[in-house]
Scaffold this motif. Sequence first.
Motif, mmCIF file in Angstrom:
data_model
loop_
_atom_site.group_PDB
_atom_site.id
_atom_site.type_symbol
_atom_site.label_atom_id
_atom_site.label_comp_id
_atom_site.label_asym_id
_atom_site.label_seq_id
_atom_site.Cartn_x
_atom_site.Cartn_y
_atom_site.Cartn_z
ATOM 1 N N ASN A 130 5.251 20.097 -8.884
ATOM 2 C CA ASN A 130 5.817 19.202 -7.874
ATOM 3 C C ASN A 130 4.727 18.430 -7.142
ATOM 4 O O ASN A 130 4.877 17.234 -6.876
ATOM 5 N N TYR A 131 3.635 19.086 -6.815
ATOM 6 C CA TYR A 131 2.515 18.421 -6.162
ATOM 7 C C TYR A 131 1.943 17.332 -7.066
ATOM 8 O O TYR A 131 1.678 16.210 -6.614
ATOM 9 N N ASP A 134 4.240 14.400 -7.152
ATOM 10 C CA ASP A 134 4.140 13.636 -5.910
ATOM 11 C C ASP A 134 2.910 12.743 -5.905
ATOM 12 O O ASP A 134 2.951 11.623 -5.398
ATOM 13 N N PRO A 139 5.696 10.586 -2.876
ATOM 14 C CA PRO A 139 6.523 11.636 -2.276
ATOM 15 C C PRO A 139 8.006 11.327 -2.430
ATOM 16 O O PRO A 139 8.408 10.164 -2.512
#
Length: 166
Positions: A130-131, A134, A139
């Motif tokens: 997920n990071y 992003d 985001p």
Amino acid sequence: MAFEALIRIMAALNDVHLSLLELAELKKAALIQNDVEALTQIVTKENKWIKQIGELDADRVEAIGQFMIEKNFKPNKRVTVSDLTKIIFDAEDKKKLIEAQRQLLNTIRKLREQNQLNQQLIEHSLAFVNYSLDLIVGPPEDDVLYHRPQHQPSGYKRPGLFDTRA
């Protein structure tokens, strides 16, 4: 005799749980190495063992029922191995049953600990994915979804994608 069958089933349950423990350790290595193909194979094997545990557990319930009948008790599907240790008066049989139960519970405890560790590894991996997404995409709070336009003041113009002044 149903008691010997129960001891054999408990040993088989322990063996299957030991096999699952080995797979859990392999899964840990596959998670660390990010080997998706190995993870898929491990999950397939785990499903096979889990199905066998269900079958062995049904056999355990049946063996307990047979044992209860042999001892002139009314069979009850909710009777556990711990309950049996209270109604067995032969010291040698009680010792065998308690030892089989102790081994199985110890193996299950180790398996549970390994599975919790693997779950944490998976959660950390998902957080990293997920990071990374992003960083690449931006985001998730960016306007990715369609929002119904709100009433805008008359002097307000929505900025376009292209600069028309050029």
